[in-house]
Design a protein around this motif. Structure first.
Motif, PDB file in Angstrom:
ATOM      1  N   CYS A 119      -9.140   3.536  33.966  1.00  0.00           N
ATOM      2  CA  CYS A 119      -9.967   3.274  32.791  1.00  0.00           C
ATOM      3  C   CYS A 119     -11.273   2.624  33.249  1.00  0.00           C
ATOM      4  O   CYS A 119     -11.263   1.517  33.780  1.00  0.00           O
ATOM      5  CB  CYS A 119      -9.223   2.344  31.827  1.00  0.00           C
ATOM      6  SG  CYS A 119     -10.255   1.811  30.445  1.00  0.00           S
ATOM      7  N   PRO A 120     -12.395   3.320  33.065  1.00  0.00           N
ATOM      8  CA  PRO A 120     -13.664   2.759  33.553  1.00  0.00           C
ATOM      9  C   PRO A 120     -14.110   1.509  32.797  1.00  0.00           C
ATOM     10  O   PRO A 120     -14.747   0.635  33.394  1.00  0.00           O
ATOM     11  CB  PRO A 120     -14.669   3.909  33.375  1.00  0.00           C
ATOM     12  CG  PRO A 120     -14.025   4.903  32.487  1.00  0.00           C
ATOM     13  CD  PRO A 120     -12.537   4.684  32.542  1.00  0.00           C
ATOM     14  N   SER A 121     -13.757   1.407  31.518  1.00  0.00           N
ATOM     15  CA  SER A 121     -14.339   0.298  30.769  1.00  0.00           C
ATOM     16  C   SER A 121     -13.752  -1.050  31.176  1.00  0.00           C
ATOM     17  O   SER A 121     -14.421  -2.071  31.049  1.00  0.00           O
ATOM     18  CB  SER A 121     -14.221   0.527  29.262  1.00  0.00           C
ATOM     19  OG  SER A 121     -12.878   0.664  28.892  1.00  0.00           O
ATOM     20  N   ASP A 122     -12.522  -1.063  31.688  1.00  0.00           N
ATOM     21  CA  ASP A 122     -12.024  -2.328  32.240  1.00  0.00           C
ATOM     22  C   ASP A 122     -11.784  -2.245  33.751  1.00  0.00           C
ATOM     23  O   ASP A 122     -11.178  -3.135  34.338  1.00  0.00           O
ATOM     24  CB  ASP A 122     -10.768  -2.818  31.498  1.00  0.00           C
ATOM     25  CG  ASP A 122      -9.611  -1.818  31.556  1.00  0.00           C
ATOM     26  OD1 ASP A 122      -9.740  -0.788  32.231  1.00  0.00           O
ATOM     27  OD2 ASP A 122      -8.584  -2.090  30.912  1.00  0.00           O
ATOM     28  N   GLN A 123     -12.285  -1.188  34.367  1.00  0.00           N
ATOM     29  CA  GLN A 123     -12.168  -0.999  35.819  1.00  0.00           C
ATOM     30  C   GLN A 123     -10.750  -1.282  36.284  1.00  0.00           C
ATOM     31  O   GLN A 123     -10.507  -2.109  37.158  1.00  0.00           O
ATOM     32  CB  GLN A 123     -13.181  -1.883  36.573  1.00  0.00           C
ATOM     33  CG  GLN A 123     -14.601  -1.572  36.168  1.00  0.00           C
ATOM     34  CD  GLN A 123     -15.617  -1.995  37.221  1.00  0.00           C
ATOM     35  OE1 GLN A 123     -15.304  -2.200  38.396  1.00  0.00           O
ATOM     36  NE2 GLN A 123     -16.870  -2.097  36.822  1.00  0.00           N
ATOM     37  N   ASN A 124      -9.829  -0.545  35.700  1.00  0.00           N
ATOM     38  CA  ASN A 124      -8.422  -0.843  35.893  1.00  0.00           C
ATOM     39  C   ASN A 124      -7.652   0.464  36.070  1.00  0.00           C
ATOM     40  O   ASN A 124      -7.849   1.409  35.307  1.00  0.00           O
ATOM     41  CB  ASN A 124      -7.926  -1.592  34.642  1.00  0.00           C
ATOM     42  CG  ASN A 124      -6.646  -2.354  34.872  1.00  0.00           C
ATOM     43  OD1 ASN A 124      -5.747  -1.865  35.544  1.00  0.00           O
ATOM     44  ND2 ASN A 124      -6.564  -3.531  34.291  1.00  0.00           N
ATOM     45  N   ALA A 125      -6.827   0.525  37.089  1.00  0.00           N
ATOM     46  CA  ALA A 125      -5.975   1.697  37.321  1.00  0.00           C
ATOM     47  C   ALA A 125      -4.570   1.355  36.861  1.00  0.00           C
ATOM     48  O   ALA A 125      -4.007   0.341  37.280  1.00  0.00           O
ATOM     49  CB  ALA A 125      -5.972   2.076  38.798  1.00  0.00           C
ATOM     50  N   TYR A 126      -4.005   2.197  35.996  1.00  0.00           N
ATOM     51  CA  TYR A 126      -2.725   1.910  35.343  1.00  0.00           C
ATOM     52  C   TYR A 126      -1.637   2.846  35.863  1.00  0.00           C
ATOM     53  O   TYR A 126      -1.841   4.060  35.922  1.00  0.00           O
ATOM     54  CB  TYR A 126      -2.861   2.092  33.829  1.00  0.00           C
ATOM     55  CG  TYR A 126      -3.729   1.042  33.181  1.00  0.00           C
ATOM     56  CD1 TYR A 126      -3.188  -0.156  32.737  1.00  0.00           C
ATOM     57  CD2 TYR A 126      -5.109   1.244  33.033  1.00  0.00           C
ATOM     58  CE1 TYR A 126      -3.981  -1.128  32.150  1.00  0.00           C
ATOM     59  CE2 TYR A 126      -5.917   0.277  32.449  1.00  0.00           C
ATOM     60  CZ  TYR A 126      -5.340  -0.910  32.008  1.00  0.00           C
ATOM     61  OH  TYR A 126      -6.135  -1.873  31.435  1.00  0.00           O
ATOM     62  N   PHE A 127      -0.505   2.243  36.182  1.00  0.00           N
ATOM     63  CA  PHE A 127       0.625   3.022  36.706  1.00  0.00           C
ATOM     64  C   PHE A 127       1.925   2.583  36.058  1.00  0.00           C
ATOM     65  O   PHE A 127       2.223   1.399  36.001  1.00  0.00           O
ATOM     66  CB  PHE A 127       0.783   2.810  38.224  1.00  0.00           C
ATOM     67  CG  PHE A 127      -0.390   3.285  39.009  1.00  0.00           C
ATOM     68  CD1 PHE A 127      -0.433   4.574  39.502  1.00  0.00           C
ATOM     69  CD2 PHE A 127      -1.466   2.447  39.234  1.00  0.00           C
ATOM     70  CE1 PHE A 127      -1.529   5.015  40.200  1.00  0.00           C
ATOM     71  CE2 PHE A 127      -2.570   2.893  39.933  1.00  0.00           C
ATOM     72  CZ  PHE A 127      -2.600   4.185  40.420  1.00  0.00           C
ATOM     73  N   ASP A 128       2.674   3.545  35.596  1.00  0.00           N
ATOM     74  CA  ASP A 128       4.065   3.289  35.238  1.00  0.00           C
ATOM     75  C   ASP A 128       4.905   3.969  36.309  1.00  0.00           C
ATOM     76  O   ASP A 128       4.784   5.177  36.511  1.00  0.00           O
ATOM     77  CB  ASP A 128       4.386   3.877  33.866  1.00  0.00           C
ATOM     78  CG  ASP A 128       5.816   3.592  33.458  1.00  0.00           C
ATOM     79  OD1 ASP A 128       6.737   3.922  34.241  1.00  0.00           O
ATOM     80  OD2 ASP A 128       6.023   3.043  32.365  1.00  0.00           O
ATOM     81  N   THR A 129       5.722   3.197  36.977  1.00  0.00           N
ATOM     82  CA  THR A 129       6.416   3.767  38.138  1.00  0.00           C
ATOM     83  C   THR A 129       7.400   4.870  37.746  1.00  0.00           C
ATOM     84  O   THR A 129       7.791   5.668  38.589  1.00  0.00           O
ATOM     85  CB  THR A 129       7.162   2.675  38.940  1.00  0.00           C
ATOM     86  OG1 THR A 129       7.893   1.867  38.031  1.00  0.00           O
ATOM     87  CG2 THR A 129       6.177   1.824  39.711  1.00  0.00           C
ATOM     88  N   SER A 130       7.786   4.949  36.474  1.00  0.00           N
ATOM     89  CA  SER A 130       8.690   6.033  36.084  1.00  0.00           C
ATOM     90  C   SER A 130       8.008   7.388  36.222  1.00  0.00           C
ATOM     91  O   SER A 130       8.660   8.427  36.266  1.00  0.00           O
ATOM     92  CB  SER A 130       9.192   5.842  34.647  1.00  0.00           C
ATOM     93  OG  SER A 130       8.130   6.000  33.731  1.00  0.00           O
ATOM     94  N   PHE A 131       6.681   7.370  36.300  1.00  0.00           N
ATOM     95  CA  PHE A 131       5.945   8.618  36.499  1.00  0.00           C
ATOM     96  C   PHE A 131       6.380   9.329  37.777  1.00  0.00           C
ATOM     97  O   PHE A 131       6.371  10.559  37.853  1.00  0.00           O
ATOM     98  CB  PHE A 131       4.443   8.330  36.561  1.00  0.00           C
ATOM     99  CG  PHE A 131       3.625   9.515  36.957  1.00  0.00           C
ATOM    100  CD1 PHE A 131       3.336  10.515  36.044  1.00  0.00           C
ATOM    101  CD2 PHE A 131       3.147   9.653  38.253  1.00  0.00           C
ATOM    102  CE1 PHE A 131       2.590  11.621  36.402  1.00  0.00           C
ATOM    103  CE2 PHE A 131       2.396  10.761  38.620  1.00  0.00           C
ATOM    104  CZ  PHE A 131       2.111  11.744  37.690  1.00  0.00           C
ATOM    105  N   PHE A 132       6.753   8.539  38.768  1.00  0.00           N
ATOM    106  CA  PHE A 132       7.060   9.156  40.053  1.00  0.00           C
ATOM    107  C   PHE A 132       8.303  10.046  39.981  1.00  0.00           C
ATOM    108  O   PHE A 132       8.401  11.031  40.692  1.00  0.00           O
ATOM    109  CB  PHE A 132       7.206   8.096  41.152  1.00  0.00           C
ATOM    110  CG  PHE A 132       5.929   7.359  41.410  1.00  0.00           C
ATOM    111  CD1 PHE A 132       4.758   8.042  41.707  1.00  0.00           C
ATOM    112  CD2 PHE A 132       5.872   5.981  41.325  1.00  0.00           C
ATOM    113  CE1 PHE A 132       3.564   7.374  41.930  1.00  0.00           C
ATOM    114  CE2 PHE A 132       4.682   5.298  41.552  1.00  0.00           C
ATOM    115  CZ  PHE A 132       3.528   5.999  41.856  1.00  0.00           C
TER     116      PHE A 132
END
Ligand SMILES: [Zn+2]
Length: 295
Positions: free
Chosen positions: A137-150
């Motif tokens: 997300c560019p507006s808060d310069q934050n990369a978001y991960f939910d590990t269940s994605f893997f």
């Protein structure tokens, strides 16, 4: 094993977020899948909120950046635990770009935040759930991960293997690099297609992930053991799995290059290798900016 067992890091700019219950969801498995695919590896998070139709509740548990990872004391912990692996990967990627970005692009590196969440979380780009998939997300310069994605990755033929997970982190950080370069906004998911800016931006993020990998196992401060051919294969298999043509096939649809936003399996693998084989941002200049010098 990817990290050197004895490397140690603490503090940093990663945090745990989420734990929100009662997310409004976008309608059954199909809906979830679509949202996941839409956003897969950094879609257009501004639209996440619309798709999910909802808000998270207020019972969010969030740790401050650098806290919440007391179990991640060493590289051995990062080799054994997904959360610790993501946490340690944030250090490796940050340390790499802190040296490369000024040298190759004359831009000072600013660390993004990395947020690991479960369930759902509020972001600067709207509400996210585990169905959202990793995104930046560019507006808060934050990369978001939910590990269940893997685990979800494996359904598309990806490898849920260490370097594959780290590739995904490095891809999202690639979008952060583009944000610092001022090019991320060129991506326009409303105008997709195999020659679109959307695809070029995504392939460049894959290439930047490759640049990271080419440095991450080198030098006395390297956090990684030398990357093996098998590990490289895991990352490439996953890059191929998230190619638009593969996702279209796996989802039972026709392959339609005019709707691509991330590039084909072959393009994604080739882009990672462009960066990995050279370690140069100039190899990733799919936008034709000619703004890089090799280092
Ligand atoms: Zn992306």
């Amino acid at each position: 094993m990817t990290f050197r067992d004895d490397v140690t890091r603490s503090g940093g700019n990663a945090r745990k977020g989420g734990g929100g219950k009662g997310m409004a969801m976008g309608g059954g498995i199909g809906g979830l899948l679509l949202v996941g695919l839409f956003i897969l590896l950094g879609g257009d998070p501004g639209q996440v909120d619309d798709l999910l139709g909802g808000s998270t509740d207020q019972s969010q548990v969030e740790s401050a950046p650098g806290s919440g990872f007391t179990e991640c004391k060493t590289g051995a912990d990062a080799n054994a635990n997904d959360d610790c692996r993501l946490y340690y990967t944030s250090f490796s990627v940050n340390e790499t770009w802190a040296s490369i970005l000024p040298a190759q692009a004359n831009i000072q590196y600013v660390e993004p935040t990395l947020t690991i969440f479960e369930g759902g979380t509020n972001t600067g780009c709207g509400a996210a759930s585990s169905a959202t998939g990793p995104f930046y997300c560019p507006s808060d310069q934050n990369a978001y991960f939910d590990t269940s994605f893997f685990q979800q990755m494996e359904q598309f033929g990806g490898e849920n293997a260490p370097l594959a997970q780290m590739y995904i982190v490095a891809h999202e950080y690639g979008h952060h690099i583009q944000n610092l370069e001022g090019t991320l906004g060129l991506s326009d998911y409303n105008n997709p297609g195999e020659d679109s800016n959307a695809v070029k931006i995504e392939l460049q993020a894959d290439c930047y992930a490759g640049v990271w990998a080419s440095y991450a196992d080198k030098g006395e401060n390297a956090m990684l053991e030398p990357i093996s051919d098998a590990q490289l294969d895991d990352a490439l298999t996953t890059a191929a799995a998230v190619g638009d043509d593969n996702i279209q096939k796996q989802s039972g649809g026709e392959v339609n290059p005019e709707s691509w936003t991330h590039g084909s399996s072959e393009q994604r693998k080739a882009s990672f290798l462009d960066g990995y084989n050279t370690g140069q941002m100039s190899s990733c200049d799919y936008l034709g900016r000619n703004a890089y010098q090799n280092s």
